[in-house]
Every structure is written in structure tokens, then in C-alpha cells.
Scaffold this active site. Structure first.
Site, PDB file in Angstrom:
ATOM      1  N   GLY A 222     -69.693  15.892  40.295  1.00 61.59           N
ATOM      2  CA  GLY A 222     -69.538  17.044  39.433  1.00 61.59           C
ATOM      3  C   GLY A 222     -68.928  17.955  40.196  1.00 61.59           C
ATOM      4  O   GLY A 222     -68.247  17.856  41.279  1.00 61.59           O
ATOM      5  N   GLY A 223     -69.129  19.383  39.966  1.00 64.39           N
ATOM      6  CA  GLY A 223     -68.519  20.575  40.547  1.00 64.39           C
ATOM      7  C   GLY A 223     -68.893  20.833  41.948  1.00 64.39           C
ATOM      8  O   GLY A 223     -68.242  21.194  42.472  1.00 64.39           O
ATOM      9  N   GLY A 457     -33.334  16.525  56.876  1.00 61.12           N
ATOM     10  CA  GLY A 457     -34.094  17.351  56.783  1.00 61.12           C
ATOM     11  C   GLY A 457     -35.660  17.258  57.514  1.00 61.12           C
ATOM     12  O   GLY A 457     -36.298  18.217  57.664  1.00 61.12           O
ATOM     13  N   ALA A 458     -35.853  15.925  57.732  1.00 61.60           N
ATOM     14  CA  ALA A 458     -37.143  15.629  58.151  1.00 61.60           C
ATOM     15  C   ALA A 458     -37.186  16.076  59.737  1.00 61.60           C
ATOM     16  O   ALA A 458     -38.397  16.701  59.998  1.00 61.60           O
ATOM     17  CB  ALA A 458     -37.500  14.227  58.427  1.00 61.60           C
TER      18      ALA A 458
END
Length: 567
Positions: A222-223, A457-458
Site C-alpha cells: 500500500g502507501g 544528442g547522446a
């Protein structure tokens, strides 16, 4: 969020009652004095006072209670062992230096009522909290105790964790969470949820201030699963550690699909697919030993330097094997981990997220006794391309190193970003921008080494000179360009190749010319994009000299509240 079946209220057993000494057991009417009938009233002029218990008796009572709290319920301890799990206190003994643990609030008990809770108020309230040392260095720690309420979190349980987090920040010490909990204590309702909120807020406030380490040794449902996600490092143990927001029963009810705990949130699921788990282990002993080793590489807080060891003479170290490990042909694969071993002191490095996004490597190591963060492309996985997960993995690591003053060494051998419709739809632009943003805002010393390919761009986002790298080095095999020679020739000379009587021969000639003109090892150096072309055997020494040169670097960040990281 669910609580295991054994986490509900249970009758208070006799072992939880601390016996008073003989003759000192009080009945419900002990303080009432009898009054004779009639008008006459007897008034005692000399009331007999009970003797105050002496210090020996008080010590005895205290020692008996402390022993009872530390021992726990033996049936629950046996059940924990039958599941292949250590108890909270056994885990702390493995994690911390001998006799260094100082416990806080061992006698804390919940104050909740209803659903039988008022009759079941065990000490510690399901979490053992305090402080100890690892190799003599102070840490704060809390260990959830599955033998008490299934380790579920209620108001008192959360308050103890809040105190540990507050003290860790106040003293500038790392905090380690040993998680083994069924989630929120359902019987305490919204107060349990409020307790989680207080933990999360404190973790966010502590982010970048002190190192935070989370260890999943049982369920984390859960949380509660947000707490490890907020930590800097998350360790998991196979077969016993699970993390998920909704359990298998809920998944089946909503989707109709039956899944096991391991399939849904096991160590390999989070280590290989989600990336939530930083390190995965087969057993608790090796896991906690690795946590100790990690702590030895980290500063206590953002104001301190990572612990250094003796200098190893790295500035004059010659490593000829490096030239043998990395093929000069740009398309032949090799294992970048072998390069890490040649660069790091004693060949040791601590790899993070080994099985998630393995086309990029992130590790902590020492060079000449000082801790550094290593980031590198991995040519033997997807040729070392950058994709979305790899970009996110590297970005988070770069931001951690920058937050805690750990210099960055980036080894580049990248053919570009992974192309494809799925990649674009999954947000590779946004994910790549995360790595770009992380490097651009980093103010720690930054050294880049280009081994072979550095395309498009890499190349830029792998800590190029243009985005703020302090020292850029390259091997004679470096190829820095918008794209590889083959791709460039196909784009630039498409019409000529289509009209040529022998396209293959023309393409080979044009590729050779392009390589000679644009991919020669001096091309970037002549334009100031790299500082030196080095012999591969000199790599470790050159990095060590560069880091020594940059060790006093001071670069304050811009005056603003914070940037808008492209999450």
C-alpha cells in the site's frame, strides 16, 4: 492496504504482565478503608504508610521489563524464523557495529481503542528505533517488527519513525529503514494514514540533506511502498521482500488476473522492470553487509565529504590492459565493467541498478582513495544506446552524486538514442531531457572520457563540454560526430549513390573520406571540445590527476527556489 491475518488484536498474554513482588499485588479495593456502622466515625491518627520500593527492587522490575521487551513473543519469533526471516533486533545486530545500538522509546504503546486494541498493547508498537554506528560512523535506523501486529503502522509506530527521521536530520546522519510491514493498521483508521504522511513529508525534507537507505526484508504494501521510492537507495531480498500498492487479491478482483506476490512486487520485478530496487540479494546477511559497504562510501550529510582512504598512487598508474579490453573497431562490443575495474582502486566498485536499464552503468568507487560516481554506456547491451529507462537511471544517480558532493566520471561510448515508435511514444525526449537537466545543474567536479563513439544528442547529454563538463579527455579511438560515417554518407550523398554505377564502391570511398576528415581523433581537440587525447593506458592516472586538479571546485547554483526538473 492490508494487514496480515496475524496482525489483528490478540488477548494480552501473561508474559506481557510484569509481576510485582510478593505481597505487593493490589486488588481493586486496595485503597478503600472500611467504616464501621453507626454515628461514630473512626479516625486514624497514625496511618500506616506503605514502604516505598527500594532501588534494588526498581532495578529488578526495570530489568525484567527490558528483557521481556527485547525477547518478544517466542511463538511469533519462531514463526518469523520459519519464514526464513530474521527478527528486527537480529537484523539490527547484523547491520550495526557490536554494542553500538541505542534504542529510543522501547516502552511506547499505542493509545487506540476499539476493535479489541485496548486489550492488546504490546511494547514498541511494532518498530524498533534508534541509532548506532557502522564502522564507527553514526547512523539512525528503524526496523519494523513483523512479530508485533504484523509490523503494521499505527499512530505510535509512526511517531517513533518521525522521531528517528527528525534526529537524523538534526545530527546530519544517514537514516536506514528496515521494512517488514503489512501496511497501515486498519484498526487505527485515518491516524495510520496520517502517520504515513508525516514520514513522507520528512523524507522529502531530508532529500539531499542526508543519505536515505531503505531495505525491503518482508512485505511493504500500500502507501508504505512510497517510502522506499523516496529513499536514495532501496535494497530488496528475494522470496521474502515484496513491494506493491495493491496486493494480488485486489489485482485479481479488478483485472481477473491471478498473480503471485513475487510476480507483482518481488525483488526481481523491481530490480529488473520497475527500477524501484537499487540492489537485489538472495539473503538478509549479504544484503545487510552490502548496506554497510554502501554507507562506507557515502558522506554523513551534504555538508561533509565522503570518507577517503589512503592514496593509492593512481596519478602515476599505468594500465596497458585498457587498450586490450576495448576494441578499436567502433562496432565491436565489450564489457564496460572491465574498464571500471581497471580505473577503480583495487578493482572495486559498487554497481547500482545492475539489472534495470543495463545499457548504462552507474557505480560508486574510489580513485586514489576518494569516492567518485561512475557513469558509462554499456556496449555489450543494446550497443550502449540511451533509451528512456537508461536516461532516468543515470539522471537520478547524477543528481544524488551532485547533492552529496561526489565527483562524477563519465565514460562515453554511445551510438545515439534508441530509435523507434515505441520509444517516442513512451517519452524518450522527456526522459533524455532528465539526464541533460541533471548534468547541467551539477556543480561537483566532472570528468568525461570518450573511449570510442560519441554520436548526436547522446554525446551532448553524456556530460559533454557544451553542458558544463570540467575536463574532457578522449582516446585516440574517439569518434565525435552528429552520426556515424555510414549514416552520414547515406544522408549527404543519397543522390550520388543512387546514380552511381557501383554504389558500394562509392559508399566505401565516401565513408573513408568522411572518417579521415570528421572522425579523426584530433578533430574535436582542435576545436576545444576535448582537453587532451590520452593513451588508454593512462586513463586511470589522467582521471586521478584531473580530480586532484578539481577537488577545490566551488560553483554556487543560481539564485532561485528550484528548477523544474522534466520528470
Amino acid at each position: 492496504m492490508s494487514v496480515p491475518s496475524d496482525a489483528g488484536a490478540r488477548p494480552l498474554d501473561d508474559a506481557e504482565v510484569v509481576p510485582l513482588p510478593d505481597g505487593d499485588r493490589r486488588g481493586p479495593g486496595h485503597h478503600r478503608r472500611s467504616v464501621p456502622s453507626g454515628d461514630a466515625q473512626v479516625i486514624s491518627l497514625h496511618p500506616v504508610a506503605e514502604p516505598e520500593p527500594g532501588m534494588p527492587l526498581l532495578r529488578k522490575r526495570r530489568d525484567e521489563l527490558a528483557a521481556h521487551v527485547a525477547e518478544g513473543r517466542m511463538d511469533a519469533v519462531r514463526r518469523q524464523h520459519s519464514l526464513g526471516k530474521f527478527t528486527a533486533r537480529e537484523r539490527l545486530a547484523l547491520l550495526l557495529d557490536d554494542d553500538s545500538f541505542t534504542e529510543i522509546e522501547p516502552y511506547r504503546r499505542h493509545q487506540a481503542r476499539g476493535l479489541g486494541l485496548e486489550d492488546n498493547r504490546p511494547y514498541t508498537d511494532g518498530v524498533v528505533a534508534g541509532s548506532g554506528t557502522i564502522d564507527g560512523r553514526r547512523v539512525f535506523v528503524y526496523a519494523q517488527d513483523f512479530t508485533v501486529f504484523g509490523g503494521s503502522l499505527g499512530e505510535a509506530h509512526a511517531a517513533k519513525i518521525h522521531k528517528v527521521l527528525d534526529l537524523a536530520v538534526a545530527t546530519g546522519s544517514p537514516v536506514i529503514a528496515l521494512n517488514d510491514s503489512g501496511g497501515a493498521r486498519i484498526q487505527e483508521g485515518v491516524m495510520a494514514l496520517n502517520g504515513y504522511g508525516g514520514i513522507f513529508r520528512r523524507q522529502v525534507e531530508a532529500s539531499g540533506v542526508i543519505p536515505q537507505i531503505s531495505v525491503i526484508l518482508g512485505p511493504c504494501a500500500g502507501g508504505a511502498a512510497y517510502s522506499p521510492a523516496l529513499a536514495d537507495f532501496t535494497f530488496m531480498v528475494r522470496d521474502t521482500g515484496w513491494m506493491f500498492l495493491t496486493g494480488p487479491d485486489v489485482v485479481e478482483a479488478v483485472t481477473g488476473r491471478r498473480v503471485t506476490h513475487d510476480e507483482l512486487g518481488g525483488a526481481d520485478t523491481h530490480g529488473r522492470h520497475s527500477g524501484v530496487a537499487t540492489v537485489v540479494h538472495d539473503d538478509e546477511e549479504s544484503c545487510l553487509a552490502d548496506v554497510r559497504y554502501l554507507v562506507s562510501l557515502l558522506p554523513r550529510n551534504y555538508l561533509e565529504q565522503p570518507p577517503a582512504t589512503r592514496e593509492t598512487g593512481a596519478t602515476a598508474d599505468w594500465r596497458p590492459r585498457l587498450a586490450e579490453l576495448v576494441p578499436s573497431e567502433p562496432n565491436r562490443p565489450y564489457d564496460m565493467r572491465d574498464v571500471f575495474s581497471e580505473i577503480a582502486d583495487d578493482g572495486e566498485f559498487f554497481a547500482l541498478h545492475e539489472t534495470w536499464a543495463p545499457n548504462v552503468l552507474c557505480a560508486l568507487a574510489r580513485i586514489d582513495g576518494r569516492v567518485v560516481g561512475l557513469v558509462a554506456n554499456q556496449p555489450c547491451v543494446l550497443a550502449g544506446v540511451l533509451d528512456g529507462p537508461a536516461s532516468q537511471k543515470a539522471a537520478r544517480f547524477v543528481r544524488f552524486c551532485d547533492a552529496f558532493g561526489i565527483p562524477l566520471v563519465t565514460l562515453v561510448d554511445v551510438p545515439g538514442f534508441l530509435p523507434g515508435v515505441d520509444e517516442e511514444r513512451s517519452g524518450i525526449i522527456r526522459q533524455g531531457a532528465q539526464l541533460l537537466h541533471a548534468y547541467c545543474e551539477a556543480t561537483v567536479p566532472r570528468v568525461q572520457v570518450i573511449l570510442r563513439k560519441a554520436y548526436g544528442g547522446a554525446y551532448i547529454v553524456m556530460d559533454s563540454r557544451s553542458i558544463g563538463c570540467d575536463l574532457s579527455l578522449a582516446w585516440p579511438t574517439n569518434q565525435i560526430a552528429v552520426m556515424g560515417a555510414e549514416g552520414a554518407v547515406n544522408v549527404l550523398f543519397r543522390r550520388e549513390l543512387a546514380a552511381a554505377p557501383d554504389p558500394a564502391a562509392l559508399r566505401a570511398k565516401l565513408v573513408a573520406e568522411y572518417v579521415a576528415e570528421y572522425l579523426n581523433p584530433q578533430y574535436a581537440a582542435e576545436r576545444g571540445l576535448i582537453d587532451d587525447v590520452i593513451d588508454p593506458a593512462d586513463t586511470r592516472a589522467a582521471i586521478a590527476r584531473g580530480l586532484a586538479m578539481l577537488q577545490d571546485k566551488r560553483k554556487p547554483g543560481p539564485q532561485r527556489k528550484h528548477g523544474n526538473h522534466p520528470i
